[in-house]
Structure formats: structure tokens, C-alpha cells
Design an enzyme around this catalytic site. Structure first.
Site, short mmCIF file in Angstrom:
data_model
loop_
_atom_site.label_atom_id
_atom_site.label_comp_id
_atom_site.label_asym_id
_atom_site.label_seq_id
_atom_site.Cartn_x
_atom_site.Cartn_y
_atom_site.Cartn_z
N ALA A 188 0.79 -1.23 0.00
CA ALA A 188 0.00 0.00 0.00
C ALA A 188 0.82 1.28 0.00
O ALA A 188 0.25 2.37 -0.01
CB ALA A 188 -0.92 0.00 1.22
N ASN A 189 2.14 1.18 -0.01
CA ASN A 189 2.94 2.40 0.15
C ASN A 189 3.26 3.10 -1.16
O ASN A 189 3.80 4.21 -1.16
CB ASN A 189 4.24 2.11 0.89
CG ASN A 189 5.11 1.09 0.18
OD1 ASN A 189 5.00 -0.10 0.47
ND2 ASN A 189 5.97 1.53 -0.73
N GLY B 128 2.37 3.27 -5.80
CA GLY B 128 1.65 2.82 -6.98
C GLY B 128 0.16 2.69 -6.77
O GLY B 128 -0.50 3.52 -6.13
N ILE B 129 -0.40 1.61 -7.30
CA ILE B 129 -1.84 1.39 -7.24
C ILE B 129 -2.32 1.25 -5.81
O ILE B 129 -3.35 1.80 -5.42
CB ILE B 129 -2.21 0.16 -8.08
CG1 ILE B 129 -2.07 0.51 -9.57
CG2 ILE B 129 -3.62 -0.32 -7.77
CD1 ILE B 129 -2.13 -0.69 -10.49
N GLY B 130 -1.56 0.53 -4.99
CA GLY B 130 -1.96 0.37 -3.59
C GLY B 130 -2.09 1.69 -2.87
O GLY B 130 -3.06 1.91 -2.12
N SER C 75 -3.73 -9.89 -13.73
CA SER C 75 -3.06 -9.12 -14.78
C SER C 75 -3.50 -9.66 -16.13
O SER C 75 -3.86 -10.84 -16.26
CB SER C 75 -1.54 -9.27 -14.65
OG SER C 75 -0.87 -8.79 -15.80
N TYR D 75 6.25 -14.57 -14.35
CA TYR D 75 5.25 -13.57 -13.99
C TYR D 75 3.87 -14.02 -14.49
O TYR D 75 2.87 -13.96 -13.74
CB TYR D 75 5.61 -12.22 -14.60
CG TYR D 75 4.61 -11.13 -14.29
CD1 TYR D 75 4.47 -10.64 -12.99
CD2 TYR D 75 3.81 -10.57 -15.28
CE1 TYR D 75 3.54 -9.65 -12.69
CE2 TYR D 75 2.89 -9.57 -15.00
CZ TYR D 75 2.77 -9.11 -13.70
OH TYR D 75 1.85 -8.13 -13.41
#
Length: 298
Positions: free
Chosen positions: A23-24, A26-28, A146, A171
Site C-alpha cells: 500500500a505504500n 503505486g496502485i496500492g 493481470s 510472472y
């Protein structure tokens, strides 16, 4: 026809508690910022305490009364995953768990338990964490996939990548595992009579820190390509819809509505035939229990 879902469609979340992994940045980070602005209490579950504190400070600079807290969580270490789950279970119940954290195409690296990093962080860690805390989650469990899952294939023969390592193939496999996990989790929750639902989402192509392992020429070209891709804030829309959307149901899979599901507002996304294969999902579930030592019990 629906115009699709964006952050503007997120309703008030006062009194609700969300836990967001990774959460720190980008998207989070964008998910946390939007939820906090709507009055939710958000737990930032991150590996790096300093980065989590910096992220909370950034949000509080705009939202002085934001209800935020930090939970250490290193998905590359199953022992630490157990410690984090125990801390969560000792605290207030969670309305929504958002499995957002992930890594993309790094050089070959291993988790503490010796698994290839992408399969470990993107699937095994979230499987174990979710398996340990799911009974503490009242509403929804969100799992991030993804577009890359469509080219993925499950291969359990070399989980340490000691014989060969192709970063994209690993990935793709980890992202297929995410969707197999989501569909199987939702089936099992329903069969157990639980009200909690599992929902999948993907961000399309969003420019975030995940691109840091791209080859150097592509990293230099990223700013030029920015107008054609989602920002981190736009990439967060499917996650926000999965976590808060009024008409979302268990087993839904959400993503951008533009060409190729690359950009745009959020709505229904297409999962591959393999991702929807219940036999593959059951096999992954059983193997994940063996590999993590965590049996979700459903």
C-alpha cells in the site's frame, strides 16, 4: 451502456475497515488514498515500515483526519506472513482485504523458503495470508491479477527456477495462479455458506514502480508512452470497484474497458479458459497448502 467505474464512484466508507497489501506506492497507495478520503480506516500492510510511514504522511498532508495504520507484512517470508496474520486476527475485524502487493519480472531471486520470487510473492504469500485471515474478513477479499495471466501456464516442476528462469513466463504463471486462487476461493466460501466473497481485478497497463525491472531502453521510453497507458490512480479503479462497487458479486473479474483492457474505466474483464478451469484451481489449492503449510480450512 454503463460508462464504467472510476474513483468518483466510490461511495462513503465511514465505519469500514480495509487492509491493503503493497500500500505504500503505486496502485496500492492510490487505493488507500481514495478509501481514506471516503472515511474508511485503512491498514497499510507493507514490507518497509519507513516507506509505509512516508505514504501515510503524504495522505495526511491532504487528509489530516485520515484513519490509517501500519501492519508489517513481507510476502516473501512465510514465517513473517504468519506473524502478520496473527496480529490481524488479534485486532478489529476487516471488512475488505485487498491483495494488491506484487513483483514483476525481476532477476531470478528466491523467497526465504526457496521459491521463485514472483510465484512466492504474487501467489504463495497472498494464499497463505488470505488462508490465515479469511474468517476475520466480513465482506470481500480482492485478488489482483493481470492481462499477463492469459499467456500463463502452471508448472510446478521447478519452483525455485534452478534449471531455467524466464522472468516473463514466471510472472505470467504467478498471475494465472492469482485468478485460479480467486475463483476457487469464491467457490469454497460459497460452499461453506460464508457471506464473504472473493473478487478479482487487474489494472490494465499502469505506470507504477512495477516497471523498475524493465530493460533499460524500455524504462527510458516509459515517459513517452505515458499518454497511452493508465496512471497509477487510473489503474486503481478496478481495485476500487472490486473493493467497494455496489453491484459486484463473488467471482467477478474486473478491469479497464478500453481496447485490449489496457486503459479506461473499470468494468467486466475477460479471464482465460485456463483461469476458469476448476480442475486446475483445485490442484493449485492443494499444492499451495503443501508449499505454504497453510490450510484455509474451507
Amino acid at each position: 451502456m454503463s460508462r464504467g467505474f472510476s474513483a468518483d464512484d466510490v461511495g462513503q466508507q465511514i465505519g469500514r475497515r480495509f487492509l491493503v497489501t503493497g500500500a505504500n506506492a503505486g496502485i496500492g497507495f492510490e487505493v488507500v488514498r481514495t478509501l481514506a478520503a471516503r472515511g474508511a480506516h485503512v491498514v497499510l500492510a507493507c514490507r518497509d515500515a519507513e516507506k509505509a510511514e512516508a505514504a501515510m504522511a503524504r495522505i495526511r498532508s491532504d487528509l489530516a483526519n485520515a484513519e490509517l495504520s501500519f501492519q508489517p507484512l513481507d510476502l516473501a517470508d512465510l514465517d513473517q506472513v504468519r506473524d502478520a496474520a496473527a496480529a490481524v486476527l488479534a485486532g478489529p475485524r476487516i471488512d475488505v482485504l485487498v491483495n494488491n502487493a506484487g513483483v514483476m519480472i525481476p532477476p531470478r531471486m528466491l523467497t526465504k523458503q526457496g521459491y521463485e520470487l514472483q510465484f512466492g510473492v504474487n501467489h504463495l504469500g497472498p494464499f497463505a495470508f488470505t488462508g490465515l485471515v479469511h474468517a476475520h474478513v466480513d465482506d470481500r477479499i480482492v485478488i489482483t491479477g493481470s492481462i499477463a495471466h492469459k499467456s500463463g501456464a502452471m508448472d510446478y516442476s521447478d519452483l525455485s527456477a534452478s534449471r531455467s528462469y524466464h522472468n516473463w513466463a514466471r510472472y505470467q504463471m504467478s498471475k494465472l495462479a492469482n485468478l485460479l486462487h480467486m475463483f476457487e476461493l469464491d467457490r469454497r466460501l460459497g460452499a461453506a455458506g460464508r457471506a464473504t466473497q472473493a473478487i478479482g481485478c487487474h489494472p490494465g497497463v499502469a505506470l507504477t514502480e512495477l516497471q523498475r525491472h524493465l530493460p533499460l531502453p524500455l524504462r527510458y521510453m516509459t515517459p513517452l508512452a505515458a499518454p497511452f497507458f493508465n496512471s497509477a490512480a487510473q489503474g486503481a479503479w478496478p481495485t476500487l470497484q472490486a473493493a467497494t462497487g455496489a453491484h459486484v458479486q463473488g467471482g467477478d473479474y474486473l478491469g479497464p474497458q478500453g481496447l485490449g483492457e489496457v486503459t479506461g474505466r473499470s468494468g467486466p474483464a475477460r479471464a482465460s479458459r485456463a483461469a476458469r478451469d476448476p480442475k486446475l484451481a483445485r490442484e493449485l489449492w492443494e499444492r499451495s497448502i503443501e508449499l505454504t503449510g497453510v490450510d484455509p480450512g474451507i
